[in-house]
Enzyme design. Structure first.
Site, short mmCIF file in Angstrom:
data_model
loop_
_atom_site.label_atom_id
_atom_site.label_comp_id
_atom_site.label_asym_id
_atom_site.label_seq_id
_atom_site.Cartn_x
_atom_site.Cartn_y
_atom_site.Cartn_z
N ASP A 83 0.86 -1.19 0.00
CA ASP A 83 0.00 0.00 0.00
C ASP A 83 0.90 1.25 0.00
O ASP A 83 1.82 1.35 0.82
CB ASP A 83 -0.87 -0.05 1.28
N HIS A 84 0.65 2.18 -0.90
CA HIS A 84 1.38 3.45 -0.97
C HIS A 84 2.90 3.34 -0.96
O HIS A 84 3.56 3.90 -0.07
CB HIS A 84 0.94 4.40 0.16
N GLY A 190 -7.61 7.85 7.43
CA GLY A 190 -7.84 8.10 8.85
C GLY A 190 -9.31 8.10 9.22
O GLY A 190 -10.19 7.85 8.38
N HIS A 223 -9.56 4.67 -2.23
CA HIS A 223 -8.79 4.69 -0.97
C HIS A 223 -9.63 5.39 0.10
O HIS A 223 -10.64 6.04 -0.20
CB HIS A 223 -7.48 5.46 -1.17
N GLY A 224 -9.16 5.29 1.33
CA GLY A 224 -9.83 6.00 2.43
C GLY A 224 -11.31 5.69 2.48
O GLY A 224 -12.14 6.57 2.67
N SER A 225 -11.67 4.41 2.29
CA SER A 225 -13.08 4.07 2.12
C SER A 225 -13.68 3.27 3.26
O SER A 225 -14.58 2.46 3.07
CB SER A 225 -13.28 3.36 0.78
N SER A 226 -13.18 3.52 4.46
CA SER A 226 -13.89 2.98 5.63
C SER A 226 -15.20 3.73 5.77
O SER A 226 -15.30 4.91 5.40
CB SER A 226 -13.04 3.16 6.90
N ASN A 266 -10.19 0.16 -0.36
CA ASN A 266 -9.28 0.09 0.78
C ASN A 266 -10.00 0.41 2.09
O ASN A 266 -10.63 1.46 2.22
CB ASN A 266 -8.14 1.10 0.59
ZN LIG Z 1 -4.54 5.00 0.59
#
Ligand SMILES: [Zn+2]
Length: 342
Positions: A83-84, A190, A223-226, A266
């Protein structure tokens, strides 16, 4: 079965019209949670490790835990993804270690913070594609910058400062030959993604749809998909935590994305919340406990529950046995003969 390439999983997901969750890990319990959820729901899985995770686990521990996962869950197609990655060198070290997929995040400079130029991004990503495809390894690139900072990586801000431009996305995919493309549509890393339930002003699903229209065969990555559900926040706060109210990406928006070319989603924060809530509960309710298993077991169970729920919501559930794994050596030949679109 051995670890499989992410390209194969995403190609299968595209055929089946579903998405695949990519869950971050740092330790044994998180890997176990994901593999148990995969077995329960019969799902293919993507397990990913950030640079922070590789440093925390000393890399080889993580890799060997992943080999254990493939031995113990031979029926589950499993990808190990970086990741990244912040530079071609970091991606190369993951390829050398045995990762079957890497992300080259050239949207930021190697410091992992400063937004880069389009030219730099193309150059760094193209270099990684060349090295990775020669080993049959998949590459995810990113165009536009996500908001927030996680594990010391990220452009910061609210996610709206560096949205992906659909025309530039087309140019980027053509110039680099990436297998999957992460796009910036207003999400952040986050827990603090949105200050209220996102609307079309803060979460730009229409940008995603515009990109998919121009790149109908490219696997898109969110991404950042909580979803940062209130129930998980409440458990933490009920047992002594101090989270401020926050909103994530609603599952129905992710499902809209999946109908429009999103194949990899993600998720990390939701699992972190589940683990922390479960541990806090034991600490508050049974202060006499001191055996780590007394709180690690419920933590593992809580994360498994969230992962299984996401696997069902993303549509990957039931698809573990749809296909036979393609060895990486065969993927190399396919890239060379361009029977895999690049
Ligand atoms: Zn990410």
């Amino acid at each position: 079965m051995p670890l499989v390439s992410m390209r194969q999983l995403l190609d299968e997901a595209a055929k089946g019209g579903y998405g695949v969750g990519a869950f971050n890990v740092n330790n044994m319990e998180q890997i176990q949670s994901i593999m148990e959820a995969a077995r329960e729901t019969q799902s293919p899985v993507i397990i990913q490790a950030s640079r922070g995770a590789r440093a925390y686990s000393q890399d080889r521990f993580l890799y060997h835990l992943m080999l254990a996962a493939t031995e113990l869950y031979p029926e589950i197609p499993t990808v190990l993804h970086l990741d990244h990655g912040n530079s071609p060198e970091t991606c190369q070290s993951a390829i050398d270690m045995g990762f079957t997929s890497v992300m080259m995040d050239g949207s930021l400079m190697p410091d992992g913070k400063t937004p880069s130029s389009f030219e730099y991004n193309v150059e760094a990503t193209r270099k990684v594609v060349e090295a990775a495809h020669a080993k049959g390894v998949t590459v995810e690139g990113e165009i536009g910058c996500l908001g927030g900072i996680e594990d010391g990586h990220g452009a910061g801000g609210d996610g709206l400062s560096h949205l992906t431009d659909p025309d530039q996305a087309v140019e980027f995919v053509k110039a680099t030959g990436v297998d999957a493309l992460a796009i910036a549509i207003g999400t952040s890393h986050g827990a603090y993604k949105f200050t209220s339930k996102p609307t079309g002003e803060t979460l730009k699903m229409e940008t995603l749809i515009a990109i998919h229209k121009r790149l109908p065969t490219t696997h898109l990555v969110m991404h950042g998909s909580s979803s940062v559900p209130k129930e998980l926040q409440d458990i933490i706060n009920q047992f002594g935590g101090k989270l401020k109210p926050t909103w994530g990406v609603p599952v129905e928006e992710i499902q809209l994305g999946i109908r429009n070319g999103v194949r990899k989603i993600n998720v990390d924060t939701d699992n972190r919340l589940a683990i922390t809530g479960a541990i806090r509960k034991v600490f508050m309710e049974k202060p006499e406990e001191f055996d780590p298993r007394s709180y690690m077991k419920p933590a593992r169970e809580a994360m498994k529950k969230v992962v299984a729920q996401r696997m069902t919501q993303f549509g990957q559930a039931g698809h573990a046995k749809d296909y036979a794994p393609i060895p990486l050596t065969e993927m190399v030949k396919r890239y060379q003969s361009e029977t895999v679109a690049v």
